[in-house]
Motif scaffolding. Structure first.
Motif, PDB file in Angstrom:
ATOM      1  N   LYS A  33       0.821  -1.210   0.000  1.00  0.00           N
ATOM      2  CA  LYS A  33       0.000   0.000   0.000  1.00  0.00           C
ATOM      3  C   LYS A  33       0.855   1.260   0.000  1.00  0.00           C
ATOM      4  O   LYS A  33       0.471   2.286  -0.561  1.00  0.00           O
ATOM      5  CB  LYS A  33      -0.927   0.002   1.224  1.00  0.00           C
ATOM      6  N   ASN A  34       2.008   1.188   0.677  1.00  0.00           N
ATOM      7  CA  ASN A  34       2.850   2.375   0.779  1.00  0.00           C
ATOM      8  C   ASN A  34       4.269   1.958   1.127  1.00  0.00           C
ATOM      9  O   ASN A  34       4.487   0.941   1.791  1.00  0.00           O
ATOM     10  CB  ASN A  34       2.307   3.320   1.853  1.00  0.00           C
ATOM     11  N   THR A  35       5.246   2.728   0.645  1.00  0.00           N
ATOM     12  CA  THR A  35       6.647   2.480   0.983  1.00  0.00           C
ATOM     13  C   THR A  35       7.197   3.705   1.704  1.00  0.00           C
ATOM     14  O   THR A  35       6.887   4.841   1.356  1.00  0.00           O
ATOM     15  CB  THR A  35       7.488   2.219  -0.284  1.00  0.00           C
ATOM     16  N   THR A  36       7.998   3.461   2.726  1.00  0.00           N
ATOM     17  CA  THR A  36       8.620   4.540   3.479  1.00  0.00           C
ATOM     18  C   THR A  36      10.096   4.197   3.670  1.00  0.00           C
ATOM     19  O   THR A  36      10.550   3.096   3.317  1.00  0.00           O
ATOM     20  CB  THR A  36       7.970   4.718   4.860  1.00  0.00           C
ATOM     21  N   GLU A  37      10.833   5.129   4.261  1.00  0.00           N
ATOM     22  CA  GLU A  37      12.252   4.901   4.486  1.00  0.00           C
ATOM     23  C   GLU A  37      12.494   3.867   5.577  1.00  0.00           C
ATOM     24  O   GLU A  37      13.602   3.347   5.694  1.00  0.00           O
ATOM     25  CB  GLU A  37      12.933   6.215   4.861  1.00  0.00           C
ATOM     26  N   PHE A  38      11.437   3.560   6.364  1.00  0.00           N
ATOM     27  CA  PHE A  38      11.627   2.581   7.442  1.00  0.00           C
ATOM     28  C   PHE A  38      10.910   1.255   7.182  1.00  0.00           C
ATOM     29  O   PHE A  38      10.945   0.354   8.004  1.00  0.00           O
ATOM     30  CB  PHE A  38      11.166   3.150   8.788  1.00  0.00           C
ATOM     31  N   GLY A  39      10.268   1.118   6.014  1.00  0.00           N
ATOM     32  CA  GLY A  39       9.645  -0.151   5.710  1.00  0.00           C
ATOM     33  C   GLY A  39       8.481  -0.065   4.748  1.00  0.00           C
ATOM     34  O   GLY A  39       8.324   0.932   4.031  1.00  0.00           O
ATOM     35  N   LEU A  40       7.670  -1.117   4.732  1.00  0.00           N
ATOM     36  CA  LEU A  40       6.538  -1.206   3.821  1.00  0.00           C
ATOM     37  C   LEU A  40       5.240  -1.383   4.593  1.00  0.00           C
ATOM     38  O   LEU A  40       5.225  -1.955   5.687  1.00  0.00           O
ATOM     39  CB  LEU A  40       6.691  -2.425   2.887  1.00  0.00           C
ATOM     40  N   VAL A  93       5.908  -4.048   7.424  1.00  0.00           N
ATOM     41  CA  VAL A  93       7.171  -4.798   7.362  1.00  0.00           C
ATOM     42  C   VAL A  93       8.281  -3.783   7.615  1.00  0.00           C
ATOM     43  O   VAL A  93       8.527  -2.903   6.790  1.00  0.00           O
ATOM     44  CB  VAL A  93       7.379  -5.460   5.984  1.00  0.00           C
ATOM     45  N   HIS A  94       8.941  -3.911   8.753  1.00  0.00           N
ATOM     46  CA  HIS A  94      10.046  -2.998   9.047  1.00  0.00           C
ATOM     47  C   HIS A  94      11.212  -3.309   8.106  1.00  0.00           C
ATOM     48  O   HIS A  94      11.389  -4.449   7.662  1.00  0.00           O
ATOM     49  CB  HIS A  94      10.495  -3.141  10.506  1.00  0.00           C
ATOM     50  N   ILE A  95      11.993  -2.285   7.812  1.00  0.00           N
ATOM     51  CA  ILE A  95      13.096  -2.457   6.872  1.00  0.00           C
ATOM     52  C   ILE A  95      14.052  -3.566   7.314  1.00  0.00           C
ATOM     53  O   ILE A  95      14.636  -4.264   6.483  1.00  0.00           O
ATOM     54  CB  ILE A  95      13.856  -1.122   6.696  1.00  0.00           C
ATOM     55  N   SER A  96      14.153  -3.775   8.627  1.00  0.00           N
ATOM     56  CA  SER A  96      15.054  -4.820   9.135  1.00  0.00           C
ATOM     57  C   SER A  96      14.507  -6.221   8.907  1.00  0.00           C
ATOM     58  O   SER A  96      15.231  -7.209   9.056  1.00  0.00           O
ATOM     59  CB  SER A  96      15.307  -4.610  10.636  1.00  0.00           C
ATOM     60  N   ASP A  97      13.205  -6.309   8.554  1.00  0.00           N
ATOM     61  CA  ASP A  97      12.591  -7.613   8.304  1.00  0.00           C
ATOM     62  C   ASP A  97      12.337  -7.876   6.821  1.00  0.00           C
ATOM     63  O   ASP A  97      11.602  -8.791   6.459  1.00  0.00           O
ATOM     64  CB  ASP A  97      11.264  -7.715   9.071  1.00  0.00           C
ATOM     65  N   LEU A  98      12.972  -7.061   5.952  1.00  0.00           N
ATOM     66  CA  LEU A  98      12.848  -7.290   4.514  1.00  0.00           C
ATOM     67  C   LEU A  98      13.833  -8.345   4.025  1.00  0.00           C
ATOM     68  O   LEU A  98      13.514  -9.166   3.163  1.00  0.00           O
ATOM     69  CB  LEU A  98      13.078  -5.985   3.750  1.00  0.00           C
ATOM     70  N   LEU A 148      19.919  -3.974   2.999  1.00  0.00           N
ATOM     71  CA  LEU A 148      19.565  -3.562   1.647  1.00  0.00           C
ATOM     72  C   LEU A 148      20.051  -2.145   1.375  1.00  0.00           C
ATOM     73  O   LEU A 148      19.920  -1.257   2.224  1.00  0.00           O
ATOM     74  CB  LEU A 148      18.041  -3.616   1.462  1.00  0.00           C
ATOM     75  N   ASP A 149      20.601  -1.948   0.153  1.00  0.00           N
ATOM     76  CA  ASP A 149      20.995  -0.585  -0.201  1.00  0.00           C
ATOM     77  C   ASP A 149      19.790   0.135  -0.814  1.00  0.00           C
ATOM     78  O   ASP A 149      18.717  -0.429  -1.001  1.00  0.00           O
ATOM     79  CB  ASP A 149      22.187  -0.584  -1.157  1.00  0.00           C
ATOM     80  N   GLU A 150      19.976   1.385  -1.161  1.00  0.00           N
ATOM     81  CA  GLU A 150      18.883   2.218  -1.658  1.00  0.00           C
ATOM     82  C   GLU A 150      18.283   1.669  -2.941  1.00  0.00           C
ATOM     83  O   GLU A 150      17.066   1.703  -3.132  1.00  0.00           O
ATOM     84  CB  GLU A 150      19.383   3.648  -1.868  1.00  0.00           C
ATOM     85  N   GLU A 151      19.132   1.159  -3.827  1.00  0.00           N
ATOM     86  CA  GLU A 151      18.633   0.634  -5.098  1.00  0.00           C
ATOM     87  C   GLU A 151      17.793  -0.617  -4.892  1.00  0.00           C
ATOM     88  O   GLU A 151      16.777  -0.826  -5.563  1.00  0.00           O
ATOM     89  CB  GLU A 151      19.810   0.340  -6.034  1.00  0.00           C
ATOM     90  N   GLU A 152      18.210  -1.458  -3.935  1.00  0.00           N
ATOM     91  CA  GLU A 152      17.445  -2.685  -3.659  1.00  0.00           C
ATOM     92  C   GLU A 152      16.097  -2.368  -3.030  1.00  0.00           C
ATOM     93  O   GLU A 152      15.100  -3.059  -3.288  1.00  0.00           O
ATOM     94  CB  GLU A 152      18.261  -3.595  -2.739  1.00  0.00           C
ATOM     95  N   LEU A 153      16.037  -1.313  -2.225  1.00  0.00           N
ATOM     96  CA  LEU A 153      14.775  -0.913  -1.612  1.00  0.00           C
ATOM     97  C   LEU A 153      13.784  -0.424  -2.665  1.00  0.00           C
ATOM     98  O   LEU A 153      12.571  -0.589  -2.524  1.00  0.00           O
ATOM     99  CB  LEU A 153      15.011   0.194  -0.579  1.00  0.00           C
ATOM    100  N   LYS A 154      14.312   0.167  -3.746  1.00  0.00           N
ATOM    101  CA  LYS A 154      13.453   0.687  -4.804  1.00  0.00           C
ATOM    102  C   LYS A 154      12.746  -0.426  -5.566  1.00  0.00           C
ATOM    103  O   LYS A 154      11.801  -0.169  -6.334  1.00  0.00           O
ATOM    104  CB  LYS A 154      14.265   1.543  -5.769  1.00  0.00           C
TER     105      LYS A 154
END
Length: 236
Positions: free
Chosen positions: A164-171, A183-188, A193-199
Motif C-alpha cells: 500500500k505504501n513504501t517509506t524509508e523505514f519499511g513497507l 514490514v520494518h526495513i530490518s525484516d525485509l 539492503l541498499d537504496e537501489e534494492e529498496l526501490k
C-alpha cells in the motif's frame, strides 16, 4: 405584580437571544428582582438566572447519572474539522473527536461519517465534572476490524497482499481492504539492503510475508518477509 410594573430587559428574559418577545404577552412568568430603586420607583427583573439555574440542576443530575462506558443517544449538532458535537439533551453536549470516528482512519474528516441532525448512539469515554465536558466515541459501537483480524489469524501465518505504501523505514502491506500491516526495513532481508534494492519494492506489488505480531489494542500487525527464507548463517 400587585399593580407594580417591573421591567425585564430583553437580555434578561432568557439565557439565549430572543428577537421577538411578543410571545410572552399575557403569560405569567417567574423572575428574580435584580434591582430596586425606591427613589425612582424602578424595579428590574431577571428571568435569565432562573433559567440558567434550572438548566444547571438538570445538567448536574445528568452528569451524576451517566458514567464512562455508558451508551447514550444523541443528535449531531455541529460537525467541525476536528470532530462532532453531539446534543445529549437538556442543553448538554459531548464531543466525538475525529480519532474516535473510525478504527482504520484516525484522520478521516468528520463530515465523511456524521452529518448535522443525524441520530447517533455513542459511548461515553470520559467525563470532566469541573469543566462540564464529555468525551464520546462513535467507532466503539462499530465492528473492530483489528479484533476481527486477531480472531481469524495467528502469529506465524503467511499472507499475501499488495504493497500500500513504501517509506524509508519499511513497507505497509494490505491485510484486508481496511487494514494494513507493516514490514520494518530490518525484516525485509537478512542482508542489509541498499537504496537501489529498496526501490525494487513498489506500491501495488504483491508480496508474501509472515505474521510476526498481532496487537489489536495498539491497532498494529507486524510482518516479516525475510522470515520466509533461510538466514545467511543457515545457508553457510
Amino acid at each position: 405584580v400587585d399593580e407594580v410594573r417591573i421591567f425585564i430587559p430583553a437580555s434578561l428574559v432568557s439565557d439565549s437571544y430572543e428577537k421577538d418577545l411578543t410571545k410572552y404577552a399575557g403569560t405569567e412568568i417567574e423572575f428574580v428582582i435584580s434591582e430596586y430603586n425606591p427613589k425612582r420607583r424602578r424595579y428590574i427583573g431577571d428571568r435569565r438566572q432562573l433559567i440558567a439555574a434550572k438548566k444547571a440542576e438538570i445538567q448536574k443530575a445528568l452528569f451524576e447519572r451517566i458514567h464512562e462506558g455508558d451508551v447514550v443517544d444523541g443528535v449531531v449538532k455541529n460537525v467541525t474539522d476536528f470532530g462532532a458535537f453531539i446534543d445529549l439533551g437538556n442543553n448538554i453536549e459531548g464531543l466525538v473527536h475525529m480519532s474516535e470516528l473510525s478504527w482504520t482512519n484516525k484522520n478521516i474528516h468528520p463530515s465523511k461519517v456524521l452529518q448535522n441532525g443525524m441520530d447517533v448512539n455513542v459511548v461515553v469515554l470520559g467525563i470532566d465534572q469541573d469543566k462540564r465536558r464529555i468525551s464520546l466515541g462513535y467507532k466503539q459501537l462499530q465492528p473492530n476490524p483489528w479484533k476481527q483480524f486477531a480472531e481469524t489469524h495467528n502469529v506465524g501465518d503467511v499472507i499475501t497482499g499488495p504493497i500500500k505504501n513504501t517509506t524509508e523505514f519499511g513497507l505497509f502491506v494490505a491485510l484486508t481492504p481496511e487494514l494494513d500491516g507493516m514490514v520494518h526495513i530490518s525484516d525485509l532481508s537478512w542482508n542489509k539492503l541498499d537504496e537501489e534494492e529498496l526501490k525494487k519494492f513498489v506500491r501495488g506489488q504483491e508480496v508474501t510475508a509472515k505474521i510476526l505480531d498481532i496487537n489489536p489494542e495498539k491497532e498494529r500487525v507486524t510482518l516479516g518477509i525475510k522470515q520466509l527464507t533461510e538466514s545467511a548463517e543457515n545457508n553457510s
